[in-house]
Structure formats: structure tokens, C-alpha cells
Design a protein around this motif. Sequence first.
Motif, mmCIF file in Angstrom:
data_model
loop_
_atom_site.group_PDB
_atom_site.id
_atom_site.type_symbol
_atom_site.label_atom_id
_atom_site.label_comp_id
_atom_site.label_asym_id
_atom_site.label_seq_id
_atom_site.Cartn_x
_atom_site.Cartn_y
_atom_site.Cartn_z
ATOM 1 N N SER A 1 1.004 -1.124 -0.244
ATOM 2 C CA SER A 1 -0.092 0.196 0.271
ATOM 3 C C SER A 1 0.763 0.824 0.239
ATOM 4 O O SER A 1 0.514 2.883 -1.298
ATOM 5 C CB SER A 1 -0.805 -0.343 1.084
ATOM 6 N N ASN A 2 1.699 0.813 1.531
ATOM 7 C CA ASN A 2 2.989 2.385 1.091
ATOM 8 C C ASN A 2 4.270 2.595 1.169
ATOM 9 O O ASN A 2 4.649 1.956 2.239
ATOM 10 C CB ASN A 2 2.162 3.786 2.106
ATOM 11 N N PRO A 3 4.946 1.611 0.066
ATOM 12 C CA PRO A 3 6.737 1.237 0.022
ATOM 13 C C PRO A 3 7.585 2.107 0.959
ATOM 14 O O PRO A 3 7.850 1.682 1.683
ATOM 15 C CB PRO A 3 6.623 0.819 -1.386
ATOM 16 N N LYS A 4 7.137 3.316 1.142
ATOM 17 C CA LYS A 4 8.168 4.179 1.498
ATOM 18 C C LYS A 4 7.888 4.731 2.391
ATOM 19 O O LYS A 4 8.979 4.465 3.551
ATOM 20 C CB LYS A 4 7.360 5.834 0.757
ATOM 21 N N VAL A 5 6.343 4.438 3.348
ATOM 22 C CA VAL A 5 5.921 4.442 4.494
ATOM 23 C C VAL A 5 6.894 3.226 5.492
ATOM 24 O O VAL A 5 7.674 3.543 6.332
ATOM 25 C CB VAL A 5 4.808 4.866 4.816
ATOM 26 N N VAL A 6 6.748 2.252 4.605
ATOM 27 C CA VAL A 6 7.297 1.398 5.739
ATOM 28 C C VAL A 6 8.546 1.358 5.773
ATOM 29 O O VAL A 6 9.114 0.576 6.036
ATOM 30 C CB VAL A 6 6.643 -0.328 4.428
ATOM 31 N N LEU A 7 9.777 1.946 4.145
ATOM 32 C CA LEU A 7 10.708 1.654 4.351
ATOM 33 C C LEU A 7 11.523 2.282 5.307
ATOM 34 O O LEU A 7 12.095 1.692 5.733
ATOM 35 C CB LEU A 7 11.279 1.729 3.469
ATOM 36 N N GLU A 8 10.966 3.585 5.382
ATOM 37 C CA GLU A 8 11.013 4.814 6.823
ATOM 38 C C GLU A 8 11.285 3.977 8.056
ATOM 39 O O GLU A 8 11.502 4.396 9.435
ATOM 40 C CB GLU A 8 9.975 5.860 6.844
ATOM 41 N N GLN A 9 9.779 3.252 8.148
ATOM 42 C CA GLN A 9 9.955 2.462 9.611
ATOM 43 C C GLN A 9 10.865 1.518 9.770
ATOM 44 O O GLN A 9 11.516 1.229 11.299
ATOM 45 C CB GLN A 9 8.662 2.140 9.773
ATOM 46 N N SER A 10 10.784 1.301 8.834
ATOM 47 C CA SER A 10 11.831 -0.103 8.975
ATOM 48 C C SER A 10 13.193 0.179 9.052
ATOM 49 O O SER A 10 14.194 -0.175 9.564
ATOM 50 C CB SER A 10 11.786 -1.319 7.919
ATOM 51 N N LEU A 11 14.252 1.821 8.729
ATOM 52 C CA LEU A 11 14.982 1.606 9.170
ATOM 53 C C LEU A 11 15.706 2.293 10.413
ATOM 54 O O LEU A 11 16.592 2.801 10.550
ATOM 55 C CB LEU A 11 14.808 3.026 7.131
ATOM 56 N N ARG A 12 14.648 2.564 10.946
ATOM 57 C CA ARG A 12 14.648 3.008 12.345
ATOM 58 C C ARG A 12 15.365 1.619 13.248
ATOM 59 O O ARG A 12 15.996 1.784 14.092
ATOM 60 C CB ARG A 12 12.776 3.252 13.192
ATOM 61 N N ASN A 13 15.575 0.212 12.775
ATOM 62 C CA ASN A 13 16.308 -0.460 13.254
ATOM 63 C C ASN A 13 17.634 -0.852 12.571
ATOM 64 O O ASN A 13 18.536 -1.467 13.417
ATOM 65 C CB ASN A 13 15.476 -1.236 12.802
ATOM 66 N N PHE A 14 17.644 0.928 11.605
ATOM 67 C CA PHE A 14 18.964 0.186 11.363
ATOM 68 C C PHE A 14 20.339 1.482 11.782
ATOM 69 O O PHE A 14 19.678 2.547 11.976
ATOM 70 C CB PHE A 14 19.403 0.449 9.833
#
Length: 333
Positions: free
Chosen positions: A148-161
Motif C-alpha cells: 500500500s505505501n512502500p515509502k512509509v514501510v521503508l522509513e519505519q523499517s530503517l529505524r532499526n538500522f
Amino acid sequence: GGGRGRAARGSAGMFGLASAFSQSARGFQDSFRCHSVSLLAAEQQRDPNRLEYSDKIILPPSCLEKLAQLEIQYPMMFQITNPRAAEKKLHCGVLEFIAQEGMVYLPYWMMENMRLSEGDIVQIRSISLNKGSYVKLQPQLTDFIKISNPKVVLEQSLRNFSALTKGQTFRILYNKKKYDIGVVEVRRHGGPFPPGQPEVVCIIETDMELDFEAPADYVEPQRPATSSSAGASPIAKSPIVTPMGAPILDGDSSEDEAAQPAFSGSGFRLDGKPIKQSKKLPSAGQSIAPATKLGVRIGPDGEVTSSPLSNGNVMHAQGDKGDMAGMKVMNAS
């Protein structure tokens, strides 16, 4: 004696400070035997997803003591190198200091990037990184851009990096599905990267622009093929493009034309009287009535009763009542 003691202590203090500066300039560096974090999660019955889908490693407790002595700045950042392939370098943060001495636990995607197997030796050293200002990422599969919203998903996932290195491929988890993301380009605050140095940025607590590259397996949709054959193009049918050949002169079209009437002019009477015009002229192909014979005798029934008269003779026409309504036809010669 007291003076000498104070002097000795002063010398020792100066030497200790010099040693600390030397260690700080040298930084932390050591070798470890690597294993995947899934093994640690299985031993401690922990959630492997929290350990796997990040770039944070787990070091032994002794490393924390050394880092504390070196007064390493936070957040602690490290560079990991495969001695058998020195070009394979990654940069990461640290999660915990609970590993067995001489061991380090890595997320499995990091081991894949550096072509490491369970139990291989890796070299780890502390490093200082600039904050990132821009990063361009590339999903490896088109399935990622279908969410649905790949950019938001990626931004949230990058918090673990903690860091992103140009050329690496990290892994995230969304809706119980794994997605591999490649790092195409990174830019940092403070200017370009020095020549020959790895292009890597810290992404902790920084304002960073995020951009996307088309997925690695993306195929441009094929447009409907437009016919380019000579037969399908209207202009190709023009005689300019395709000559029509030499004309055939065997058949003359004039033969098919309707025959023109033999005579279309007007007649006149020999006695000078006007001729009544017929209402309808004979059409083409119809025979024209034979000309009236002059110098013959016409009977009451209209039949010819005698042969033509000789030149200069008089022709008499008998009417129904016997009266003579004849006319003289004089030979002009």
C-alpha cells in the motif's frame, strides 16, 4: 622522598594519558568468530525477527570495557571486514554486549553480503561516520512496490538500522514477508566522500532525503506493437512507393464507348417549306428511317405503284378522294 613519589606519580599519570590518547587515535579493533543471530535467539528463546531485521551486532562484554576506556563517541559505529575478501566491508551499530568471548553475532543478511559462513573470522573496528543527507534505495523485487505505501514501510523499517553502505543489500520484514533492499547511492552532510574511502553514512537522528530506484527485476511494460510492415502502411500503397507497372495497351477503352449517332444535324425540304421537328430523336443504335424516295407514285394504300420517274418528269400523288394533290419535282440539273 615525597617529592620523588609525586614526580613518579606525575610521570605515570602523563604516560597513562599518552597511552589513552594513543588508544583513542588507534580506536577499537579486534577479530572475532562470527555466527548468525538466529543461533543466539534459539539459545535464549528470543524473537529472532528483532535481531535479524536490523544492522546491529552483539559483542562480548569485554568489548564494552575497552570501548569505555577509549571514550568512543555515541552512537557506537563499527566496520566489519572479511579478511578473505577485504573489499567486502559493512558498517553497523551494536545492540548488546552479551556474546561469548571471542564471538560476534551478526544478522544473516550481513553474512550473505560479506560471503561469510558460520564460524568464519571477521575483523571489527570502531569508526566515526557523518550523518546522511540523501540515500537512494532499490527494492530487489517488484512485490515491494505493490504494497500500500512502500515509502512509509521503508522509513519505519530503517529505524532499526544505524548505517547504510553503498552497494549493500539489507533485509526488512513486512506482513511476515521478507524484502531485500539495495543501497544505490548515499550522500552525507559535510561534503563528498574522500577518494578510495567507503561511501557510508550514519542514519541515526538525521534529516535525510529518501529516494527510490526502479526494482531490480522490473520490466518495462510492452506497448501494443504498431504494424510497420509495408503492406499495412497506407503510404506504402502509393504508386510512388510501389510502382504500378507498365500500362496494358492491348484493350482500348474507346471500343466500350457508346456509338455516336451518324447524323445529328437538321434536315430541310426541297420545296423550301419548314420541316416539323420530331419530338424524339432516334437513340444510338436505332436505325434511322430510310429517306423518302422522290419521283415514285404512291397508291391509295401507300404502296409504291410505279418506278421512279425520270429526270424532269412530274410525280402525281393520288389522294383518298381522287383529287390531285401532287407536286412537281423539277430536276435541278
